[in-house]
Design an enzyme around this catalytic site. Structure first.
Site, PDB file in Angstrom:
ATOM      1  N   LYS A  37      14.974  -5.901  11.964  1.00  0.00           N
ATOM      2  CA  LYS A  37      13.915  -6.468  10.318  1.00  0.00           C
ATOM      3  C   LYS A  37      14.053  -6.449   8.673  1.00  0.00           C
ATOM      4  CE  LYS A  37      10.997  -9.708  13.066  1.00  0.00           C
ATOM      5  NZ  LYS A  37       9.422  -9.638  14.208  1.00  0.00           N
ATOM      6  N   ALA A  39       7.380  -5.277  11.795  1.00  0.00           N
ATOM      7  CA  ALA A  39       7.011  -5.545  12.673  1.00  0.00           C
ATOM      8  C   ALA A  39       7.413  -6.560  13.871  1.00  0.00           C
ATOM      9  CB  ALA A  39       5.194  -5.881  12.465  1.00  0.00           C
ATOM     10  N   ASP A  40       7.423  -6.306  15.348  1.00  0.00           N
ATOM     11  CA  ASP A  40       8.014  -6.872  16.131  1.00  0.00           C
ATOM     12  C   ASP A  40       6.795  -6.891  17.531  1.00  0.00           C
ATOM     13  OD1 ASP A  40       9.849  -8.675  16.791  1.00  0.00           O
ATOM     14  OD2 ASP A  40       9.393  -8.097  18.924  1.00  0.00           O
ATOM     15  N   THR A  41       6.212  -8.154  18.205  1.00  0.00           N
ATOM     16  CA  THR A  41       5.649  -8.209  19.509  1.00  0.00           C
ATOM     17  C   THR A  41       6.020  -8.485  20.274  1.00  0.00           C
ATOM     18  OG1 THR A  41       3.660  -7.225  17.762  1.00  0.00           O
ATOM     19  CG2 THR A  41       3.175  -7.955  20.459  1.00  0.00           C
ATOM     20  N   GLY A  89       6.053  -3.166  17.992  1.00  0.00           N
ATOM     21  CA  GLY A  89       6.520  -1.859  16.978  1.00  0.00           C
ATOM     22  C   GLY A  89       6.732  -2.067  15.688  1.00  0.00           C
TER      23      GLY A  89
END
Length: 212
Positions: A61, A78-80, A129
């Site tokens: 991203k 961010a990524d979950t 992350g």
């Protein structure tokens, strides 16, 4: 010097449409602006270890952000993801997650109910992350939280999905909602990580980013 004061010469850009991440950034007292909305195809290599997917996607991203960063810009992405049905192991090479599957955002009501049935009566791992990037450099990290669910009835699952419609949440649930109060037995790690952003780690990593 407080981090808020250190950030005054900078523009912290949050590249996320998640209202929960915005809420957490505000609650932590970090001054930020919303980055321009942009598209990013969230794909990852088939051979990538599952525990590394969220960090890989947060970096993807960041690199897809179409606006050139100015000298005083810091971009936060961010990524979950939720890892379910597997086993968490500590080895000499580091932390791994064996087996199971990634539960992302549910496609629809039936998919949300399917995910919650997988989580019911079991434990899972939430990984977020985060990538910080300026015009000159980039750093990224992962935060891990273990979550245990009690066994849910079909009626409870249907009530939660129909009432809260968790279609924009990884794993089809929000820990800050009814299901967090009524169904989660315990967690190990950051509560806010399960909400979508490990703000304590973001705070400390931002401080280090400003003082390399």
């Amino acid at each position: 010097m407080l981090l808020n004061d250190k950030l005054k010469p900078y523009r912290l850009l949050l590249a996320s449409q998640s209202p929960r991440r915005r809420e957490l950034m505000t609650g932590c007292g970090l001054p930020y602006e919303l980055a321009e909305k942009f598209d990013c195809e969230e794909t990852y290599p088939d051979d990538l270890p599952l525990i590394g997917v969220s960090e890989y996607l947060s970096t993807l991203k960041s690199e897809a952000y179409p606006v050139p960063l100015l000298e005083n810009d810091i971009l936060l992405t961010a990524d979950t993801v939720v890892l379910a049905g597997g086993e968490f192991r500590m080895t000499a090479e580091g932390t791994t997650w064996h087996g199971g599957e990634i539960l992302g955002k549910p496609r629809d009501r039936d998919d949300a109910r399917r995910m919650l049935k997988i989580l019911s009566g079991a434990h899972h791992l939430v990984t977020t992350g985060v990538t910080l990037r300026s015009a000159a450099r980039m750093t990224h990290f992962t935060s891990l939280t273990y979550v245990w669910f009690r066994t849910l009835t079909d009626e409870e699952i249907a009530y939660y999905v129909d009432t809260f419609q968790p279609f924009d949440k990884a794993g089809a649930y929000g820990i800050q909602e009814w299901i967090g109060y009524a169904a989660i037995e315990c967690i190990e790690g950051s509560f806010y990580n399960v909400m979508g952003l490990p703000v304590q780690k973001v705070y400390t990593e931002l401080d280090k980013f400003l003082n390399p």
